[in-house]
Design an enzyme around this catalytic site. Structure first.
Site, short mmCIF file in Angstrom:
data_model
loop_
_atom_site.label_atom_id
_atom_site.label_comp_id
_atom_site.label_asym_id
_atom_site.label_seq_id
_atom_site.Cartn_x
_atom_site.Cartn_y
_atom_site.Cartn_z
N SER A 10 0.87 -1.17 0.00
CA SER A 10 0.00 0.00 0.00
C SER A 10 0.90 1.21 0.00
O SER A 10 1.73 1.38 0.90
CB SER A 10 -0.87 0.00 1.26
OG SER A 10 -1.29 1.32 1.55
N HIS A 35 -1.56 -1.93 -4.19
CA HIS A 35 -2.84 -1.70 -3.50
C HIS A 35 -2.98 -0.19 -3.36
O HIS A 35 -2.19 0.46 -2.66
CB HIS A 35 -2.78 -2.39 -2.14
CG HIS A 35 -3.98 -2.18 -1.28
ND1 HIS A 35 -5.09 -2.99 -1.32
CD2 HIS A 35 -4.23 -1.25 -0.32
CE1 HIS A 35 -5.98 -2.57 -0.43
NE2 HIS A 35 -5.48 -1.52 0.19
N ASP A 37 -5.11 3.01 -2.22
CA ASP A 37 -6.15 3.37 -1.27
C ASP A 37 -6.84 4.66 -1.66
O ASP A 37 -6.24 5.74 -1.58
CB ASP A 37 -5.54 3.52 0.14
CG ASP A 37 -5.10 2.19 0.71
OD1 ASP A 37 -5.94 1.30 0.88
OD2 ASP A 37 -3.88 2.04 0.99
N MET A 39 -9.68 7.30 -0.72
CA MET A 39 -10.50 7.73 0.43
C MET A 39 -11.17 9.05 0.08
O MET A 39 -10.53 9.94 -0.48
CB MET A 39 -9.62 7.92 1.66
CG MET A 39 -8.80 6.72 2.03
SD MET A 39 -7.95 6.97 3.60
CE MET A 39 -6.90 5.52 3.65
N HIS A 70 -8.59 -0.01 -3.54
CA HIS A 70 -9.34 -0.16 -2.29
C HIS A 70 -10.19 1.10 -2.14
O HIS A 70 -9.71 2.16 -1.72
CB HIS A 70 -8.36 -0.32 -1.12
CG HIS A 70 -9.05 -0.51 0.19
ND1 HIS A 70 -8.38 -0.53 1.39
CD2 HIS A 70 -10.37 -0.71 0.50
CE1 HIS A 70 -9.24 -0.72 2.38
NE2 HIS A 70 -10.45 -0.81 1.87
N MET A 72 -12.42 3.23 -0.43
CA MET A 72 -13.02 3.62 0.87
C MET A 72 -13.85 4.88 0.64
O MET A 72 -13.46 5.99 1.04
CB MET A 72 -11.90 3.83 1.90
CG MET A 72 -11.27 2.51 2.33
SD MET A 72 -9.72 2.73 3.21
CE MET A 72 -8.59 2.81 1.84
N MET A 141 -10.60 -6.38 6.58
CA MET A 141 -9.80 -5.29 7.15
C MET A 141 -9.31 -5.67 8.54
O MET A 141 -10.08 -6.15 9.38
CB MET A 141 -10.64 -4.00 7.24
CG MET A 141 -10.91 -3.32 5.92
SD MET A 141 -9.45 -2.88 4.98
CE MET A 141 -8.66 -1.67 6.05
N PHE A 147 -6.45 5.10 7.76
CA PHE A 147 -5.07 5.54 7.97
C PHE A 147 -4.11 4.35 7.91
O PHE A 147 -4.47 3.25 8.35
CB PHE A 147 -4.93 6.23 9.34
CG PHE A 147 -5.82 7.43 9.47
CD1 PHE A 147 -5.40 8.67 9.01
CD2 PHE A 147 -7.09 7.31 10.00
CE1 PHE A 147 -6.24 9.78 9.09
CE2 PHE A 147 -7.94 8.40 10.09
CZ PHE A 147 -7.51 9.65 9.63
N GLY A 148 -2.90 4.62 7.41
CA GLY A 148 -1.84 3.63 7.48
C GLY A 148 -1.19 3.65 8.86
O GLY A 148 -1.46 4.54 9.67
N ASP A 175 -5.60 -6.44 5.23
CA ASP A 175 -5.11 -5.08 5.03
C ASP A 175 -5.17 -4.31 6.34
O ASP A 175 -6.26 -4.14 6.90
CB ASP A 175 -5.98 -4.39 3.96
CG ASP A 175 -5.55 -2.96 3.68
OD1 ASP A 175 -4.42 -2.57 4.06
OD2 ASP A 175 -6.35 -2.23 3.05
N GLY A 176 -4.00 -3.88 6.79
CA GLY A 176 -3.93 -3.03 7.99
C GLY A 176 -3.01 -3.62 9.03
O GLY A 176 -3.30 -4.68 9.60
N GLY A 177 -1.87 -2.97 9.24
CA GLY A 177 -0.94 -3.40 10.28
C GLY A 177 -0.26 -4.73 9.97
O GLY A 177 0.23 -5.40 10.89
N GLY A 197 1.64 -1.81 4.15
CA GLY A 197 1.98 -0.41 3.88
C GLY A 197 3.27 -0.02 4.55
O GLY A 197 4.37 -0.22 4.02
N SER A 198 3.15 0.50 5.77
CA SER A 198 4.34 1.06 6.42
C SER A 198 5.46 0.04 6.60
O SER A 198 6.63 0.39 6.47
CB SER A 198 3.95 1.71 7.76
OG SER A 198 2.95 0.99 8.38
O1 LIG Z 1 -6.64 0.70 3.67
C1 LIG Z 1 -5.76 0.97 4.45
C2 LIG Z 1 -6.02 1.87 5.59
O2 LIG Z 1 -7.31 2.29 5.56
C3 LIG Z 1 -4.47 0.29 4.28
O3 LIG Z 1 -4.24 -0.11 2.95
C4 LIG Z 1 -3.26 0.90 4.91
O4 LIG Z 1 -2.77 1.96 4.17
C5 LIG Z 1 -2.16 -0.13 5.07
O5 LIG Z 1 -1.08 0.44 5.71
P1 LIG Z 1 -0.40 -0.26 6.98
O6 LIG Z 1 -1.44 -0.45 8.02
O7 LIG Z 1 0.15 -1.57 6.48
O8 LIG Z 1 0.67 0.71 7.37
FE LIG Z 2 -6.19 -0.45 1.92
#
Ligand SMILES: O=C(CO)[C@@H](O)[C@H](O)COP(=O)(O)O
Ligand SMILES: [Fe+2]
Length: 228
Positions: A10, A35, A37, A39, A70, A72, A141, A147-148, A175-177, A197-198
């Protein structure tokens, strides 16, 4: 079993003024797809970009990278045709954002894209199940969207396990963390499309992180096929 391990960075947490170069860098480091995002500041409390940016990325990156959008956004129906025209490959909308998922899936398919269906942490997997036979991918999710850089919600893993048990060949994305510390849980539960992502973008060595994530998922898929 027809699914395979795929890692999709992401790019939300990258330097957005360098988006084209960041996408190229991720593909060169072994990403299987991107991916992206989207928003709208309404469905989630944040704004990113829309189809004009996607069109520029497609022109810059060429035809190959697979763009998983994605979405949102509220009223996801309104962006299907513009996203298809901009060069999106998969349109992943949120179940919470529409009253007619069946019709939307049909429109996405008719416009030439694959259809992905996402659920927020508060939405049960049973609500997604009626559509699972019509979609190309289910997105579970593992943070509240918006937010990332948020903390991975391990308590979402039963949703992934249940989906994998009910739909053995479905692409299931998390997706997420997601990163080296949470990938084992995702892979064991049965996810095969991994958004990170991060953990990838902010790493000094994204190539190694992508390879690590992918190897963990490949091993889990192999183990599952031996156990069957
Ligand atoms: O859709 C989302 C957040 O809403 C994700 O795609 C995040 O951007 C993923 O980033 P990390 O949580 O991996 O840092
Ligand atoms: Fe996402």
């Amino acid at each position: 079993m027809s699914y395979s391990a795929k890692i999709g960075p992401s790019i939300l947490s990258s330097d957005l003024s360098q988006l084209g170069n960041e996408c190229k860098r991720m593909m060169e480091c072994g990403a299987d797809y991107l991916h992206l995002d989207v928003m709208d500041g309404h469905f989630v409390p944040n704004i990113t970009f829309g189809h004009p940016m996607v069109e520029c990325l497609r022109n810059t990156l060429g035809p190959d990278p697979f763009f998983d959008m994605h979405m949102m956004v509220s009223r996801p129906e309104q962006w299907v045709k513009p996203m298809a025209a901009a060069g999106a490959n998969q349109y992943t909308f949120h179940l919470e954002a529409t009253s007619n998922p069946g019709n939307l899936i049909k429109e996405i398919r008719e416009s030439g894209m694959k259809a992905g269906l996402a659920i927020k942490p508060g939405t049960t997997v049973e609500e997604l199940a009626p559509w699972a036979g019509q979609i190309d991918m289910a997105l579970v999710m593992t943070v509240e969207p918006g937010f990332g850089g948020q903390k991975f919600m391990e308590d979402m893993m039963p949703k992934v396990s249940w989906l994998r048990s009910q739909f053995p060949s479905l692409d299931i994305e998390v997706d997420g963390g997601v990163g080296p510390s949470s990938i084992h849980k995702c892979a064991e539960a049965g996810a095969n499309m991994i958004v990170s992502g991060s953990a990838v973008v902010s790493s000094d060595d994204p190539r190694s992180v992508i390879a690590l994530l992918k190897n963990v998922v490949i091993e889990a898929i192999q183990k599952r096929s031996l156990d069957r």
